[in-house]
Design a protein around this motif. Structure first.
Motif, short mmCIF file in Angstrom:
data_model
loop_
_atom_site.label_atom_id
_atom_site.label_comp_id
_atom_site.label_asym_id
_atom_site.label_seq_id
_atom_site.Cartn_x
_atom_site.Cartn_y
_atom_site.Cartn_z
N LYS A 1 -37.74 60.65 6.22
CA LYS A 1 -37.58 59.35 7.17
C LYS A 1 -38.00 60.08 8.55
O LYS A 1 -37.59 61.01 9.21
N VAL A 2 -39.13 59.27 9.10
CA VAL A 2 -39.85 59.71 10.32
C VAL A 2 -39.72 58.47 11.25
O VAL A 2 -39.96 57.49 10.90
N ALA A 3 -39.07 58.93 12.42
CA ALA A 3 -39.14 57.94 13.57
C ALA A 3 -40.19 58.08 14.57
O ALA A 3 -40.39 59.21 14.97
N GLY A 4 -41.19 57.11 14.82
CA GLY A 4 -42.21 57.20 15.60
C GLY A 4 -41.44 56.58 17.10
O GLY A 4 -40.84 55.46 17.17
N VAL A 5 -41.82 57.25 18.07
CA VAL A 5 -41.32 56.53 19.42
C VAL A 5 -42.54 56.98 20.55
O VAL A 5 -43.36 57.74 20.35
N VAL A 6 -42.70 55.59 21.29
CA VAL A 6 -43.52 55.52 22.07
C VAL A 6 -42.90 55.13 23.76
O VAL A 6 -41.99 54.46 23.46
N GLN A 7 -43.05 55.94 24.51
CA GLN A 7 -42.49 55.87 25.97
C GLN A 7 -43.67 55.54 27.02
O GLN A 7 -44.45 56.55 27.29
N ALA A 8 -43.33 54.36 27.62
CA ALA A 8 -44.39 54.19 28.81
C ALA A 8 -44.38 55.02 29.89
O ALA A 8 -43.07 55.33 30.37
N ILE A 9 -45.36 55.90 30.24
CA ILE A 9 -45.06 56.95 31.24
C ILE A 9 -46.23 56.34 32.55
O ILE A 9 -45.86 57.02 33.74
N VAL B 1 -48.92 60.05 9.39
CA VAL B 1 -47.69 59.94 10.15
C VAL B 1 -47.89 59.61 11.81
O VAL B 1 -47.25 58.61 12.12
N ALA B 2 -49.07 59.88 11.98
CA ALA B 2 -49.79 59.40 13.53
C ALA B 2 -49.97 58.01 13.51
O ALA B 2 -49.95 57.40 14.79
N ALA B 3 -49.97 57.37 12.41
CA ALA B 3 -50.49 56.11 12.41
C ALA B 3 -49.19 55.04 12.88
O ALA B 3 -49.37 54.16 13.27
N LEU B 4 -48.16 55.93 12.74
CA LEU B 4 -46.95 55.00 13.39
C LEU B 4 -47.28 54.48 15.07
O LEU B 4 -46.60 53.27 15.19
N PHE B 5 -47.94 55.27 15.71
CA PHE B 5 -47.97 54.99 17.25
C PHE B 5 -48.93 53.88 17.27
O PHE B 5 -48.40 52.63 18.20
N GLU C 1 -50.04 62.10 23.67
CA GLU C 1 -50.08 60.86 24.33
C GLU C 1 -51.18 59.98 23.91
O GLU C 1 -52.12 60.29 23.30
N ALA C 2 -50.84 58.60 24.08
CA ALA C 2 -51.93 57.50 23.81
C ALA C 2 -52.08 56.72 25.00
O ALA C 2 -51.32 56.64 26.03
N MET C 3 -53.19 56.11 24.90
CA MET C 3 -53.68 55.18 25.99
C MET C 3 -53.90 53.69 25.46
O MET C 3 -54.72 54.07 24.40
#
Length: 161
Positions: free
Chosen positions: A107-115, A74-78, A144-146
């Motif tokens: 159904k899973v939605a992956g969302v990334v938001q620039a912070i 699931v986390a591989a969406l990011f 969080e991702a970098m």
């Protein structure tokens, strides 16, 4: 809206509507349905043989609705979302908080938001808030991702098959 595959729909939201340049607050999103085949293939690559992914009765006896999709799948969406919009991106780190299970067929939605954005030697270090939602409303995963991006120009999503 174009399909990436039979299971993946790209969705994009930008605070800057005329120019597709990533800014703080901008959101990138992709949704997919996790299948039995996804779970089987991931288990082959990762050697994750936890029976919670393969045995419905065991999963139900453990208090779940059915077999679970691997959390890391699931986390591989990011990284997929980030690299599909920024080819050449280098994924540097990711924190994960698993909140609720994901089941095969969800159904899973992956969302990334620039912070945060920082320029460094003609590249950009971007911190993203990351979230996954089951059925567009139930938070199942966050963190969080970098990533180091070669540009802030957001590219159209191309098929990754």
């Amino acid at each position: 809206m174009s399909l990436l595959s039979a299971n993946v729909l790209p969705l994009r939201c930008f605070s800057s509507s005329a120019i597709n340049v990533l800014k703080i607050g901008d959101i990138l999103r992709q949704a997919r349905i996790f299948t039995n085949e996804d779970v089987l293939e991931y288990s082959k690559v990762s050697h994750d043989s936890n029976p919670m992914h393969f045995d419905s009765e065991l999963a139900r006896n453990a208090g779940f609705e059915d077999r679970l999709v691997q959390g890391m799948l699931v986390a591989a969406l990011f990284p997929r979302i980030i690299s599909s919009h920024f080819p050449g991106a280098v994924y540097v780190s990711q924190s994960l908080n698993f909140k609720l299970p994901v089941y095969i067929g969800d159904k899973v939605a992956g969302v990334v938001q620039a912070i945060s954005l920082k320029e460094n030697k003609k590249r950009y270090i971007v911190k993203f808030k990351t979230s996954c939602f089951r059925n567009d409303e139930i938070l199942v995963l966050d963190g969080e991702a970098m990533a180091i991006l070669p540009t802030l120009a957001v590219e159209q999503v191309h098929s990754m098959e």
